[in-house]
Design an enzyme around this catalytic site. Structure first.
Site, PDB file in Angstrom:
ATOM      1  N   CYS A   1      -6.498   1.103   3.044  1.00 47.30           N
ATOM      2  CA  CYS A   1      -7.580   2.418   3.215  1.00 47.30           C
ATOM      3  C   CYS A   1      -7.292   3.181   1.867  1.00 47.30           C
ATOM      4  O   CYS A   1      -8.126   3.726   1.504  1.00 47.30           O
ATOM      5  CB  CYS A   1      -7.268   3.377   4.414  1.00 47.30           C
ATOM      6  SG  CYS A   1      -7.580   2.398   5.740  1.00 47.30           S
TER       7      CYS A   1
ATOM      8  N   ASN B   1     -12.005  -3.135   0.963  1.00 46.48           N
ATOM      9  CA  ASN B   1     -10.647  -3.354   2.027  1.00 46.48           C
ATOM     10  C   ASN B   1     -11.417  -3.947   3.382  1.00 46.48           C
ATOM     11  O   ASN B   1     -11.599  -5.017   3.479  1.00 46.48           O
ATOM     12  CB  ASN B   1     -10.059  -2.085   1.859  1.00 46.48           C
ATOM     13  CG  ASN B   1      -8.900  -2.250   3.130  1.00 46.48           C
ATOM     14  OD1 ASN B   1      -8.402  -3.481   3.219  1.00 46.48           O
ATOM     15  ND2 ASN B   1      -8.757  -1.505   3.952  1.00 46.48           N
ATOM     16  N   GLU B   2     -11.598  -3.034   4.253  1.00 44.79           N
ATOM     17  CA  GLU B   2     -11.996  -3.427   5.624  1.00 44.79           C
ATOM     18  C   GLU B   2     -13.661  -2.700   5.686  1.00 44.79           C
ATOM     19  O   GLU B   2     -13.695  -2.119   6.558  1.00 44.79           O
ATOM     20  CB  GLU B   2     -10.941  -2.786   6.493  1.00 44.79           C
ATOM     21  CG  GLU B   2      -9.782  -3.267   6.656  1.00 44.79           C
ATOM     22  CD  GLU B   2      -8.880  -2.772   7.786  1.00 44.79           C
ATOM     23  OE1 GLU B   2      -9.228  -1.584   8.350  1.00 44.79           O
ATOM     24  OE2 GLU B   2      -7.928  -3.189   8.157  1.00 44.79           O
TER      25      GLU B   2
ATOM     26  N   GLU C   1       0.719  -1.133   0.074  1.00 45.57           N
ATOM     27  CA  GLU C   1       0.055  -0.110  -0.039  1.00 45.57           C
ATOM     28  C   GLU C   1       0.865   1.240   0.009  1.00 45.57           C
ATOM     29  O   GLU C   1       1.989   1.442   0.657  1.00 45.57           O
ATOM     30  CB  GLU C   1      -0.807   0.106   1.372  1.00 45.57           C
ATOM     31  CG  GLU C   1      -1.690   1.253   1.354  1.00 45.57           C
ATOM     32  CD  GLU C   1      -2.808   1.145   2.476  1.00 45.57           C
ATOM     33  OE1 GLU C   1      -2.718   0.406   3.198  1.00 45.57           O
ATOM     34  OE2 GLU C   1      -3.716   2.112   2.371  1.00 45.57           O
TER      35      GLU C   1
HETATM   36  O1  AHR Z   1      -1.968  -1.397   6.615  1.00 46.69           O
HETATM   37  C1  AHR Z   1      -2.336  -0.180   7.298  1.00 46.69           C
HETATM   38  C2  AHR Z   1      -3.948   0.003   7.195  1.00 46.69           C
HETATM   39  O2  AHR Z   1      -4.389  -0.667   8.328  1.00 46.69           O
HETATM   40  C3  AHR Z   1      -4.567  -0.447   5.886  1.00 46.69           C
HETATM   41  O3  AHR Z   1      -4.550   0.748   5.002  1.00 46.69           O
HETATM   42  C4  AHR Z   1      -5.901  -0.715   6.509  1.00 46.69           C
HETATM   43  O4  AHR Z   1      -6.437  -1.616   5.425  1.00 46.69           O
HETATM   44  C5  AHR Z   1      -5.684  -1.306   7.879  1.00 46.69           C
HETATM   45  O5  AHR Z   1      -6.537  -0.417   8.720  1.00 46.69           O
END
Ligand code: AHR
Length: 655
Positions: free
Chosen positions: A243, A377-378, A52
């Site tokens: 994120c 994602n989350e 990321e």
């Molecule tokens: O890895 C850092 C962050 O942690 C990522 O962007 C997210 O998916 C998680 O909350």
């Protein structure tokens, strides 16, 4: 007398009760590995990576561009640049319609100098003797050509090299020059000066790359950082977030179509890690998208990893947007779904299709062999499954060959997690992404986490995890806890098909989040103790799980021990992994049922360190790293003496 007798009786009774406890601690432990019947296959995707753009992982990191704000599109147009003399920013009649702003250098007679300096990402890292490729797009504002001086300048203001570029004509053109650095400097600068008074030129997309990038590609990646990925030999590569995928607002979400085609025209996006942590703000953090989806697929291919792209599901980050209206409405999801279908076409479609042709034009006529896609994602709560469903329906209808990864939210347990899993089962997601950033005790207690998962249900993708100690360092303690926990991932390869530590990269001067797997500065790369754990699992992965027990049970912390084993059907090797998390030496008798008789040799990899907080640094990059040696074993039965606080891997050569 009677009193003494009672005392003796009591003492005897207490001893009787405590004996097994003492035996547990002091006695040798027998571990049985059943090599007669190999169990579940280890998936090729089992040990993966997750990239990321956080901690300046892309711009200023893996993406080898050395110039910050090369297109003058940051909100503060000249951020990253120092300007002197006649310097203004314009956008009429631009060179690139999606990055329209450019800079005008006008060295009028009353000025003493006119030019710009770029300070890179906490400086520009130069290595003595290395070549650097400079380029810009320019046009002259007058009839006369404009001569520019292009200089590499050291932190101490010494000029390390100069080239001249002559901007001619009123049409935008690309100009290039090569400069060799005459000294090593982690914080050098690039300076551009108009040579003579009267000169006026427009400049855009000012770029500087090391000539030596990964595979020497233009628009390339930092060679040393890619090497640190390749050396793990990952089976999977998740990208681009995290994120980042969601965006703080739906408008700033990651859109893959903005990341392909000519780099000059990929529209800039703000990076959410610019402002998201009030205690670690980086107002100059943006995404040039120079490392986009084409570069990502290519990199996955280079390092032999299966790509796993993550796409936005029509939701912005739920941590930042509690109001449901800040997400895309279900009835408006069509463009998001189309993005997913088009991404499959971009990766795999023939050159006769729109997106397949773009991939081919960019230099890769052959398909990238995409097999997985993650949607969201989350995400948590009801908003997610109602959005995921139409994606699944569309993908299944058009691309039944693509496996779909859904999310179980940001936490590894609790109401939302249970709901997420229930919905993923209902929607028949192929895999479910779980995330856990937790303390050492959690990791040690969760080694049996997957022992009770249903092998008939969706498979597990442990998509983001890392052990967070109190200091949040990439310490030996964190790595050892992860190693112990990972025996449970390996043992449960029937349900766990993919895993990835997170985050991957961090720049020492520019990080927002820690711990991270790989740290770097402008010249160095440091592999953390956790990196070595990942590498041991991934490179010594074997092909099938072997049942490994002590007193009939898997080792999930008894006497501080955690163990798993695999066989490698290609080599015939048996690979034992064992963590001793206790502070004592442990004697362990191994019995390999079905193992070769007679003396055998094995490679032993030992990862240990004297201090829990020990870490690797640029000054001491190998402080915590595995030591490899050859050992002789008696045969299918042998005794090991395991150092306190250690993780060991034994590769036993059966032939
Ligand atoms: O890895 C850092 C962050 O942690 C990522 O962007 C997210 O998916 C998680 O909350």
């Amino acid at each position: 007398m009677k009193y003494i007798k009672t005392q003796i009786l009591w003492a005897g009774l207490i001893l009787l009760v405590l004996l097994p406890v003492f035996r547990g601690f002091s006695q040798e432990i027998t571990i049985t590995v059943d090599a007669r019947k190999p169990g579940a296959p280890i998936q090729p995707t089992m040990w993966g990576l997750f990239f990321e753009d956080i901690n300046f992982g892309a711009d200023g990191g893996l993406y080898a561009e050395l110039i910050k704000n090369r297109s003058f599109e940051f909100d503060s147009r000249l951020m990253g640049w120092e300007s002197f003399g006649g310097v203004t920013v314009h956008e009429e009649n631009p060179c690139f319609d999606r990055n329209p702003r450019y800079v005008r250098l006008s060295y009028t007679t009353e000025l003493n100098t006119t030019g710009l300096e770029n300070r890179g990402f906490s400086g520009i890292g130069l290595k003595a003797g290395e070549k650097y490729r400079f380029s810009l797009y320019g046009r002259s504002r007058g009839e006369a050509p404009v001569i520019l001086l292009i200089q590499l300048v050291s932190r101490g203001n010494d000029i390390l090299n100069t080239r001249e570029i002559t901007i001619e004509g009123k049409e935008w053109q690309k100009y290039e020059a090569e400069l060799t650095a005459t000294a090593t400097d982690a914080q050098a600068r690039l300076r551009i000066l108009v040579k003579e008074r009267g000169g006026c030129a427009d400049l855009d997309h000012i770029s500087l790359f090391p000539a030596k990038t990964w595979k020497n590609r233009p628009n390339g990646l930092r060679e040393d950082l890619v090497q640190a990925l390749a050396d793990i030999r990952p089976g999977l590569f998740r990208f681009p977030g995290g994120c980042i995928v969601e965006g703080t607002t739906i408008d700033t979400r990651y859109q893959w179509k903005n990341t392909v085609g000519p780099v000059e025209n990929r529209p800039l996006n703000i990076n959410r890690w610019n402002y998201i942590f009030a205690h670690r703000r980086f107002p100059d953090y943006y995404q040039s998208l120079g490392l986009g989806f084409y570069e990502y697929f290519l990199l996955s291919e280079d390092i032999g990893a299966m790509p796993l792209p993550v796409l936005n599901c029509g939701m912005s980050c739920q941590f930042e947007n509690s109001d449901d209206h800040q997400h895309c409405k279900v009835e408006n999801l069509e463009p998001y779904i189309q993005d997913a279908l088009d991404l499959v076409e971009f990766a795999n479609g023939p050159g006769t299709t729109h997106w397949g042709k773009l991939r081919s034009d960019m230099g890769h006529p052959a398909p990238f062999n995409l097999k997985y896609i993650a949607i969201g994602n989350e995400q948590w709560g009801e908003l997610y499954p109602e959005r995921l469903k139409p994606f699944i329906d569309a993908l299944r209808a058009k691309h039944p060959e693509i496996k779909i990864v859904g999310s179980s939210g940001p936490y590894p347990d609790g109401k939302e997690f249970d709901y997420g899993w229930q919905e993923m089962r209902r929607l028949k997601a192929d895999l479910v992404d779980e995330h856990y950033y937790r303390p050492p005790e959690w990791f040690l207690a969760q080694a049996d986490r997957y022992d009770s998962y249903d092998p008939q249900g969706p498979k597990v993708f442990a998509g983001e995890y890392a052990c967070h100690t109190q200091s949040r360092k990439n310490s030996f303690e964190a790595a050892l806890s992860e190693a112990a926990f990972m025996t449970g991932l390996e043992r449960n390869a029937a349900v766990v098909h993919m895993t990835a530590y997170a985050p991957l990269f961090a720049h020492y001067d520019n990080w927002q989040w820690r711990p991270d797997l790989i740290w770097f500065d402008n010249l160095n790369v440091v592999r953390t103790p956790s990196w070595y754990v990942q590498q041991l699992y991934s490179t010594l992965d074997g092909t099938h799980v072997l049942t490994t027990t002590s007193l009939g049970k898997p080792l999930t912390g008894q006497n501080g021990l955690y163990a798993s084993s695999v066989t490698d059907e290609k080599t015939g090797d048996i690979i034992l992994k064992i963590a001793n998390t206790s502070s004592e030496t442990r004697k362990v008798n191994y019995l390999i049922r079905g193992g070769a008789k007679g003396p055998l040799t094995a490679d032993r990899y030992l990862l240990t360190s004297s201090g829990k907080e020990d870490e690797n640094t640029p000054e001491e990059p190998f402080r915590v790293a595995p030591r490899k040696e050859q050992v002789n074993l008696a045969g299918a039965e042998f005794t090991l003496s395991l150092e306190p606080a250690s993780f060991q891997v034994f590769v036993i050569h059966q032939k």
